[in-house]
Design a protein around this motif. Sequence first.
Motif, PDB file in Angstrom:
ATOM      1  N   UNK A 148       0.879  -1.181   0.000  1.00 48.02           N
ATOM      2  CA  UNK A 148       0.000   0.000   0.000  1.00 48.02           C
ATOM      3  C   UNK A 148       0.908   1.220   0.000  1.00 48.02           C
ATOM      4  N   UNK A 149       0.908   1.954  -1.093  1.00 49.67           N
ATOM      5  CA  UNK A 149       1.574   3.251  -1.112  1.00 49.67           C
ATOM      6  C   UNK A 149       0.527   4.282  -1.546  1.00 49.67           C
ATOM      7  N   UNK A 150       0.950   5.499  -1.816  1.00 46.86           N
ATOM      8  CA  UNK A 150      -0.019   6.541  -2.170  1.00 46.86           C
ATOM      9  C   UNK A 150      -0.834   6.195  -3.403  1.00 46.86           C
ATOM     10  N   UNK A 154      -4.948   5.403  -3.464  1.00 43.95           N
ATOM     11  CA  UNK A 154      -5.902   6.156  -4.297  1.00 43.95           C
ATOM     12  C   UNK A 154      -6.761   5.216  -5.147  1.00 43.95           C
ATOM     13  N   UNK A 155      -6.119   4.198  -5.738  1.00 35.75           N
ATOM     14  CA  UNK A 155      -6.882   3.242  -6.556  1.00 35.75           C
ATOM     15  C   UNK A 155      -7.923   2.534  -5.680  1.00 35.75           C
ATOM     16  N   UNK A 156      -7.519   2.122  -4.484  1.00 31.24           N
ATOM     17  CA  UNK A 156      -8.456   1.423  -3.593  1.00 31.24           C
ATOM     18  C   UNK A 156      -9.620   2.326  -3.205  1.00 31.24           C
ATOM     19  N   UNK A 157      -9.326   3.585  -2.917  1.00 29.11           N
ATOM     20  CA  UNK A 157     -10.405   4.529  -2.579  1.00 29.11           C
ATOM     21  C   UNK A 157     -11.405   4.626  -3.719  1.00 29.11           C
ATOM     22  N   UNK A 158     -10.874   4.759  -4.921  1.00 29.63           N
ATOM     23  CA  UNK A 158     -11.776   5.025  -6.045  1.00 29.63           C
ATOM     24  C   UNK A 158     -12.554   3.788  -6.472  1.00 29.63           C
ATOM     25  N   UNK A 170      -4.698  -2.112   4.010  1.00 24.96           N
ATOM     26  CA  UNK A 170      -3.865  -3.311   3.872  1.00 24.96           C
ATOM     27  C   UNK A 170      -4.733  -4.552   3.674  1.00 24.96           C
ATOM     28  N   UNK A 171      -5.856  -4.595   4.390  1.00 20.47           N
ATOM     29  CA  UNK A 171      -6.754  -5.749   4.249  1.00 20.47           C
ATOM     30  C   UNK A 171      -7.307  -5.797   2.825  1.00 20.47           C
ATOM     31  N   UNK A 172      -7.729  -4.638   2.322  1.00 20.02           N
ATOM     32  CA  UNK A 172      -8.293  -4.583   0.970  1.00 20.02           C
ATOM     33  C   UNK A 172      -7.238  -4.978  -0.063  1.00 20.02           C
ATOM     34  N   UNK A 173      -6.012  -4.432   0.093  1.00 22.25           N
ATOM     35  CA  UNK A 173      -4.952  -4.730  -0.878  1.00 22.25           C
ATOM     36  C   UNK A 173      -4.635  -6.224  -0.867  1.00 22.25           C
ATOM     37  N   UNK A 188       1.500  -3.545 -10.850  1.00 18.83           N
ATOM     38  CA  UNK A 188       0.396  -3.115 -11.708  1.00 18.83           C
ATOM     39  C   UNK A 188      -0.506  -2.111 -10.979  1.00 18.83           C
ATOM     40  N   UNK A 189      -0.765  -2.364  -9.711  1.00 20.50           N
ATOM     41  CA  UNK A 189      -1.578  -1.418  -8.924  1.00 20.50           C
ATOM     42  C   UNK A 189      -0.886  -0.055  -8.858  1.00 20.50           C
ATOM     43  N   UNK A 190       0.416  -0.090  -8.592  1.00 21.29           N
ATOM     44  CA  UNK A 190       1.147   1.177  -8.476  1.00 21.29           C
ATOM     45  C   UNK A 190       1.234   1.872  -9.843  1.00 21.29           C
TER      46      UNK A 190
END
Length: 329
Positions: A148-150, A154-158, A170-173, A188-190
């Motif tokens: 989990x970085x910035x 952001x991707x997880x929020x959106x 962290x749980x979501x990632x 790929x997420x980053x």
Amino acid sequence: MKPLRKLDGFSNFPKLAFRRRLLAWYDVHRRELPWRVSRDSYRVWLSEIMLQQTRVAAVIEHYHEFLRRFPTVKRLAAAREASVLAAWSGLGYYRRARMMHAAAKVIVYERGGNFPANAEELQMLPGVGRYTAAAIASIAFDKPAAVVDGNVERVLHRISGKRLAGEELWTAANHLLDAKRPGDFNQAMMELGATVCTPRMPTCLMCPVIKLCATRGELAATSKPMPQKKREIHYALNCRNGEVLLVQRAPDASLMPGMWELPQRQSPDNASQPQLTLRHSITTTNYAVHVWRSIAPPRRLGKWTSVERLKQVALTGLARKILLAAEII
Ligand code: SF4
């Protein structure tokens, strides 16, 4: 296209479809970056440390040079700290270089050269936090540890349409992580966050996971950005016979201890003009940096350093910026 979906966390999220789409996109669209050529743990570690709070373009420049000087963890462990800081010069946040040097010594002298291969052991190295440990473990050792970085945040929020915080992220990632290709999935997420799902104006029409995304655009802000402060600062540029006068920061300074910089000076009280003025930002402060050509008094404290040697000196980022702007280096 299906209507926007509101998710209750990630438990019902179509993670298989998400992984498939994201990884297929990454396989085609990922940027060719020098640290993606090899999965060597030392190189992955170096890139992850350098990329913290630093732009990819700036890292590429320093990554090659650092590896040229310290091609292996053994060579890094045996190096003098001043040489390590000099190779880091210009990247800023020098604590990273000091910690990496200390960690190299642990790997070489306490672990017989064996690199820790899982996130828990990696986190025991100096300067390796939860994010870096997961990045190295997944990319270099294929361990199923999500980062989990910035960008990921952001991707997880959106995609969830929710402002997740702390452990929820962290749980979501980890819930989304593809355990078969954890290193690629993390990258790929980053990559998605850095190139498509950008902080401002994400290019959703180019996004491989748009059909699964709850927001499809910027999530409404909940807090105001930190106000920026303005400061003026003055430096003296003393040159003679191909040498520049530098001073060393105190060893117990809270910022950049032991690094070399130009001497600071008072603001002149007459109406003269500085040789040059440049802008420099540190966190929430924007500095107007005025540089004055001076002739140093004979007993001035400091060290005259030849221009040829400046590459080997651990300069602060701002000192390097001034010397570049003054066309000295
Ligand atoms: Fe980000 Fe837009 Fe993709 Fe959603 S659709 S993940 S907001 S780029």
